[in-house]
Design a protein around this motif. Structure first.
Motif, PDB file in Angstrom:
ATOM      1  N   TRP A  18      62.491   3.200  -1.571  1.00  0.00           N
ATOM      2  CA  TRP A  18      63.830   2.683  -1.254  1.00  0.00           C
ATOM      3  C   TRP A  18      64.028   2.527   0.251  1.00  0.00           C
ATOM      4  CZ3 TRP A  18      67.043   0.270  -4.273  1.00  0.00           C
ATOM      5  CH2 TRP A  18      66.920   0.436  -5.666  1.00  0.00           C
ATOM      6  N   HIS A  19      63.328   3.299   1.029  1.00  0.00           N
ATOM      7  CA  HIS A  19      63.423   3.119   2.475  1.00  0.00           C
ATOM      8  C   HIS A  19      62.846   1.765   2.900  1.00  0.00           C
ATOM      9  CE1 HIS A  19      63.650   4.282   6.694  1.00  0.00           C
ATOM     10  NE2 HIS A  19      62.381   3.894   6.838  1.00  0.00           N
ATOM     11  N   GLU A  20      61.859   1.270   2.154  1.00  0.00           N
ATOM     12  CA  GLU A  20      61.236  -0.010   2.490  1.00  0.00           C
ATOM     13  C   GLU A  20      61.948  -1.193   1.866  1.00  0.00           C
ATOM     14  OE1 GLU A  20      57.252   0.426   1.138  1.00  0.00           O
ATOM     15  OE2 GLU A  20      56.655   1.777   2.770  1.00  0.00           O
ATOM     16  N   MET A  21      62.975  -0.929   1.029  1.00  0.00           N
ATOM     17  CA  MET A  21      63.710  -2.035   0.431  1.00  0.00           C
ATOM     18  C   MET A  21      64.462  -2.824   1.509  1.00  0.00           C
ATOM     19  SD  MET A  21      63.429  -2.441  -2.866  1.00  0.00           S
ATOM     20  CE  MET A  21      63.070  -1.593  -4.425  1.00  0.00           C
ATOM     21  N   PRO A  22      64.498  -4.153   1.399  1.00  0.00           N
ATOM     22  CA  PRO A  22      65.228  -4.961   2.395  1.00  0.00           C
ATOM     23  C   PRO A  22      66.721  -4.659   2.397  1.00  0.00           C
ATOM     24  CG  PRO A  22      63.739  -6.310   1.078  1.00  0.00           C
ATOM     25  CD  PRO A  22      63.793  -4.972   0.425  1.00  0.00           C
ATOM     26  N   ALA A  23      67.352  -4.936   3.507  1.00  0.00           N
ATOM     27  CA  ALA A  23      68.796  -4.746   3.623  1.00  0.00           C
ATOM     28  C   ALA A  23      69.534  -5.833   2.856  1.00  0.00           C
ATOM     29  CB  ALA A  23      69.212  -4.762   5.090  1.00  0.00           C
ATOM     30  N   LEU A  24      70.740  -5.491   2.413  1.00  0.00           N
ATOM     31  CA  LEU A  24      71.625  -6.444   1.755  1.00  0.00           C
ATOM     32  C   LEU A  24      72.496  -7.120   2.808  1.00  0.00           C
ATOM     33  CD1 LEU A  24      72.671  -4.178  -1.260  1.00  0.00           C
ATOM     34  CD2 LEU A  24      70.768  -5.775  -1.138  1.00  0.00           C
ATOM     35  N   ARG A  25      72.978  -8.310   2.517  1.00  0.00           N
ATOM     36  CA  ARG A  25      73.759  -9.069   3.498  1.00  0.00           C
ATOM     37  C   ARG A  25      75.238  -9.143   3.105  1.00  0.00           C
ATOM     38  NH1 ARG A  25      69.998 -12.075   6.495  1.00  0.00           N
ATOM     39  NH2 ARG A  25      68.074 -10.855   6.438  1.00  0.00           N
ATOM     40  N   GLY A  26      75.690  -8.298   2.226  1.00  0.00           N
ATOM     41  CA  GLY A  26      77.103  -8.306   1.862  1.00  0.00           C
ATOM     42  C   GLY A  26      77.333  -7.425   0.654  1.00  0.00           C
ATOM     43  N   PHE A  27      78.631  -7.018   0.478  1.00  0.00           N
ATOM     44  CA  PHE A  27      78.952  -6.174  -0.656  1.00  0.00           C
ATOM     45  C   PHE A  27      80.448  -6.204  -0.920  1.00  0.00           C
ATOM     46  CE2 PHE A  27      79.426  -3.544   3.053  1.00  0.00           C
ATOM     47  CZ  PHE A  27      80.503  -2.708   2.781  1.00  0.00           C
ATOM     48  N   ASN A  28      80.822  -5.801  -2.112  1.00  0.00           N
ATOM     49  CA  ASN A  28      82.225  -5.644  -2.473  1.00  0.00           C
ATOM     50  C   ASN A  28      82.667  -4.229  -2.127  1.00  0.00           C
ATOM     51  OD1 ASN A  28      81.056  -7.715  -4.528  1.00  0.00           O
ATOM     52  ND2 ASN A  28      83.274  -8.053  -4.581  1.00  0.00           N
ATOM     53  N   ARG A  29      83.855  -4.139  -1.546  1.00  0.00           N
ATOM     54  CA  ARG A  29      84.354  -2.826  -1.145  1.00  0.00           C
ATOM     55  C   ARG A  29      85.218  -2.265  -2.270  1.00  0.00           C
ATOM     56  NH1 ARG A  29      86.599  -1.291   4.829  1.00  0.00           N
ATOM     57  NH2 ARG A  29      87.063   0.909   4.398  1.00  0.00           N
ATOM     58  N   ALA A  30      84.838  -1.117  -2.752  1.00  0.00           N
ATOM     59  CA  ALA A  30      85.618  -0.437  -3.775  1.00  0.00           C
ATOM     60  C   ALA A  30      86.307   0.761  -3.167  1.00  0.00           C
ATOM     61  CB  ALA A  30      84.717   0.012  -4.923  1.00  0.00           C
ATOM     62  N   ARG A  31      87.415   1.185  -3.805  1.00  0.00           N
ATOM     63  CA  ARG A  31      88.170   2.311  -3.256  1.00  0.00           C
ATOM     64  C   ARG A  31      87.346   3.587  -3.332  1.00  0.00           C
ATOM     65  NH1 ARG A  31      93.966   3.321  -5.801  1.00  0.00           N
ATOM     66  NH2 ARG A  31      94.220   1.209  -4.944  1.00  0.00           N
ATOM     67  N   ARG A  32      86.838   3.911  -4.487  1.00  0.00           N
ATOM     68  CA  ARG A  32      86.053   5.144  -4.646  1.00  0.00           C
ATOM     69  C   ARG A  32      85.440   5.143  -6.051  1.00  0.00           C
ATOM     70  NH1 ARG A  32      91.343   6.463  -4.799  1.00  0.00           N
ATOM     71  NH2 ARG A  32      92.157   7.236  -6.826  1.00  0.00           N
ATOM     72  N   PRO A  33      84.403   5.900  -6.241  1.00  0.00           N
ATOM     73  CA  PRO A  33      83.904   6.092  -7.607  1.00  0.00           C
ATOM     74  C   PRO A  33      84.876   6.951  -8.407  1.00  0.00           C
ATOM     75  CG  PRO A  33      82.248   6.676  -5.959  1.00  0.00           C
ATOM     76  CD  PRO A  33      83.548   6.559  -5.246  1.00  0.00           C
ATOM     77  N   LYS A  34      84.895   6.767  -9.697  1.00  0.00           N
ATOM     78  CA  LYS A  34      85.718   7.608 -10.555  1.00  0.00           C
ATOM     79  C   LYS A  34      85.100   8.999 -10.644  1.00  0.00           C
ATOM     80  CE  LYS A  34      87.498   3.773 -13.310  1.00  0.00           C
ATOM     81  NZ  LYS A  34      87.542   3.108 -14.634  1.00  0.00           N
TER      82      LYS A  34
END
Length: 756
Positions: free
Chosen positions: A483-499
């Motif tokens: 997972w450290h070698e996984m490429p970065a993402l270029r965007g995401f949806n912002r959520a308030r918090r996990p349930k």
């Protein structure tokens, strides 16, 4: 056995002369006697000449005879008994009544025949009789043991028992074998296919009364080892009947004690085998206990064989996945390709190419695009899918709130749902304060803060390092490296918090947006959901291929995501195991339970509810004790009663429900004799015919049975010489006296006739 002796006299010659010598001696002696008669006739009367010559002839004949040493043999003879083996069946079926209304068992019928009917005594006089009991193997015993035998053999293996006896007599060939049995074979090979090769005659005596036997047996069930959910499955049942001609019997198929199908059979003969087929369509994945049974009729010999249990494992033939994507995108393209690469997934996807607000100056009937069949999908067909995926999709233009409620019920009843991010997803798709938000692992923002265009990497949480979706290597260190070698993402949806009840697998790890949820899961009712708050998942495929030359980590994650969401058995957090699938009655059943928390770490503090249900539906709770390994528990119980036993375990950690599992094992009788009790005299007839023997009923076995056996076995009585004395006649005084008398008589006659 008493030794029978007799005396025999035999006359023989110890020294025999060649024939030519006897001829020469005879001719010379004849010539001599002839000359003497001619000579004496000239000097005396003819009768004197003949008398003197006759005495001389007798004397010379005795001398010649003594040269051959005549001997009288006095022999004392002892009868050689014919080797014969008698095998008496002591399997459990021999404990059944000899006739429907009789109190005498088949074994007692055989014992009376052998002892009271004096068959043992009769055979022992003329044969070297060896007696054996047999069930699975033959065991020698004495004649005195026969009266005390019990019908306790767990199986009947005639072929093996005959082979055991022949092996014991390999140096002294048997004349034959007598088998006393009811003919039921429950183990081993068919004896008629093996014994005839030895050339050894087998005489059979059939116990029981097959003509008046009454029973109905569920003889066999032919069902697949596993069936596919929603697919019709055929179960073929074979029923055998004796003595119930004209009766119509009901046949019932049950699942966990609940009737799911019925049928009826017309028994059109006294001995008949009938088959019928049940067709069932499994509705849920799992392992189920089923049974086929028919009511016990009046006069049945056996009751236990009217019922037969079996188990059926229901699987998915294909994991049916429905993907709805809001627009063409790289994320949809690579997700669809990953799903299609798994042959176990049946994929149906819809991609929105034209919204209802788009202006198109072409009539609808001339468009090549098909309309989005929302009503059919989300009211009629939704239950036929295992997993529903919304990929950057907003429902607002396509279906009402009622369809969202149908999706919530679909998940609560055991379905799976996943939502991928984008500018039309989560709160941007209008899902806040809807039934969809109820089933999502995250709480949505109310302000529609928009899609965050920022470069972030996903960092696994401690739960993510253990979870089947994101655990891409056997150990934590290797998973972290991947997972450290996984490429970065270029965007995401912002959520308030996990349930609170959700499990967060991955969070943002860069800059001002660190520790925001990116991937989370939730157990909702009987189903599972997943939220991936980005539409940039495709970069873990495309960019990793460019950098490392492979996309297997992306494919593995997608495949594991699907299997976890649809509750693939191998990925369940609660697993129940037994050391065997089939147990004999009375054996010890060893159960092992593995319990993992929602983050798939061991849950040693879990509280288990372990319930065992027998084939009659009676349930009992069993205590499970912690094992050596963390998160593992163990329990033991006795395998009883016979049939399919269901074991169900549920696990909780505090107020948190961890999961459940079901296991079914079969308990079979330690003896195979309980299935059928019909005497099989036809097998005994075939066995006798194949070996050159003969079949008898008890009524045909009489006082002359030994003599009949000798005729069948083609063996005459044989004797051996135990003492022999030889009397040589030439050595006796009487032989010398006879010669003296003959020569003395000749001399007296000669003197009286004036010839001496």
């Amino acid at each position: 056995m008493p030794e029978l002796t007799s005396t025999q006299l035999t006359f023989t010659f110890a020294n025999s002369l060649p024939l030519w010598q006897l001829i020469v001696i005879g001719l010379l002696l004849g010539a001599y006697i002839g000359y003497q008669v001619w000579y004496l006739r000239q000097k005396t009367a003819i009768w004197v000449a003949l008398l003197v010559s006759g005495l001389r002839l007798l004397a010379f004949t005795l001398i010649i005879l003594f040269l051959t040493n005549p001997t009288i043999l006095l022999q004392t003879l002892q009868k050689i008994p014919i080797p014969l083996a008698l095998l008496l069946d002591t399997s459990e079926s021999m404990g059944l009544p000899a006739a429907t209304s009789a109190e005498t068992t088949r074994l007692r019928q055989a014992q009376d025949l052998l002892i009271e009917g004096r068959v043992l005594d009769t055979l022992a006089r003329d044969f070297d009789l060896r007696v054996y009991r047999f069930a699975e193997h033959a065991q020698p015993l004495t004649r005195d043991d026969v009266a005390a035998l019990a019908a306790d053999g767990r199986a009947t293996n005639v072929a093996q028992s005959l082979a055991d006896v022949q092996q014991e007599y390999h140096d002294t060939p048997l004349a034959g074998i007598v088998v006393i049995s009811d003919g039921i074979v429950t183990a081993g090979e068919v004896p008629t296919e093996t014994v005839h090769q030895t050339g050894l005659p087998v005489v059979t005596v059939g116990m029981g009364d097959p003509d008046h036997y009454r029973d109905i047996q569920v003889a066999a069930i032919e069902a697949p080892n596993f069936a596919f959910i929603h697919n019709p499955t055929e179960i073929e049942v074979t029923v055998r009947s004796w003595g119930y001609r004209g009766l119509v019997i009901p046949l019932v198929l049950k699942q966990e004690g609940r009737i799911i199908s019925t049928s009826s059979l017309h028994l059109n003969d006294d001995r008949v085998t009938k088959r019928t087929t049940f067709t069932v369509t499994p509705k849920e994945v799992g392992r189920y206990r089923l049974s086929v049974e028919t009511p016990v009729q009046v006069g049945e010999m056996l009751r236990a064989n009217n019922h037969k249990d079996f188990q059926l494992q229901v699987r998915r033939d294909k994991i049916r996945v429905l993907v709805v994507s809001g627009r063409p995108s790289w994320n949809y393209r690579f997700l669809r390709r990953a799903l299609k690469s798994d042959p176990s997934i049946d994929l149906i996807s819809f991609i929105i190419l034209r919204t209802p607000t788009d202006e198109v100056n072409v009539p609808d009937d001339q468009l090549s695009l098909i309309p989005f069949p929302t009503n059919r999908l989300f009211t009629e067909e939704l239950g036929n899918f295992d997993l529903l995926i919304f990929d950057n999709f907003s429902y607002l233009l396509y279906f009402p709130m009622l369809y969202l409620e149908n999706i919530r019920k679909f998940v609560a009843d055991g379905g799976a749902f996943a939502m991928f991010g984008g500018d039309q997803s989560f709160d941007l798709g209008g899902f806040a304060n809807t039934p969809i938000e109820d089933i999502l692992p995250v709480t949505l923002e109310q302000s529609r803060s928009g899609y965050v265009h920022s470069r972030v990497k996903m960092e696994l949480t401690p739960e993510g390092l253990q979870h089947p979706i994101t655990r891409l290597a056997p150990n934590v260190e290797e998973t972290q490296r991947i997972w450290h070698e996984m490429p970065a993402l270029r965007g995401f949806n912002r959520a308030r918090r996990p349930k609170p009840e959700a499990v967060t697998l991955g969070v943002t790890a860069d800059g001002q947006f660190s520790q925001l949820p990116l991937m989370a899961t939730l157990q909702y009712g009987e189903g599972r959901t997943l939220a991936f708050l980005s539409d940039q998942l495709w970069r873990w495929n495309f960019e990793l291929v460019g950098a490392k030359g492979g996309n297997h980590h992306y494919l593995n994650m997608v495949h594991q995501m699907v299997r976890w969401l649809v509750k693939e058995p191998s990925l369940r957090p609660v697993r129940l195991f037994s050391d065997k699938d089939v147990y004999q009655l009375g054996e010890t059943v060893a159960l092992r339970i593995r319990v993992l928390d929602h983050d798939f770490s061991p849950a040693p503090g879990a509280v288990l509810n372990l319930v065992v249900s027998d084939p009659q539906g009676q349930s009992v709770r069993v205590n499970a004790l912690p094992a050596e390994e963390p998160g593992e528990f163990q329990a033991t119980l006795n395998a009883e009663p016979r049939g399919a036993t269901r074991v169900e375990v549920t696990a909780r950690l505090g107020e948190k429900y961890l999961g459940e599992d079901v296991l079914i094992y079969d308990v079979i009788p330690s003896s195979t004799e309980a299935a059928t009790g019909a005497p099989d005299h036809e097998m005994l007839r075939q066995l006798a015919a194949a070996t050159g023997g003969r079949f008898f009923t008890p009524a045909q076995v009489g006082a002359d049975f030994a003599a009949v056996l000798r005729d069948i076995l083609q063996r005459d009585l044989q004797y051996k010489i135990i003492e022999e004395r030889a009397l040589h006649l030439r050595h006796t005084p009487s032989a010398f006296v006879i010669l003296v008398v003959l020569f003395g008589a000749e001399w007296v006659i000669r003197r009286r006739a004036g010839l001496a």
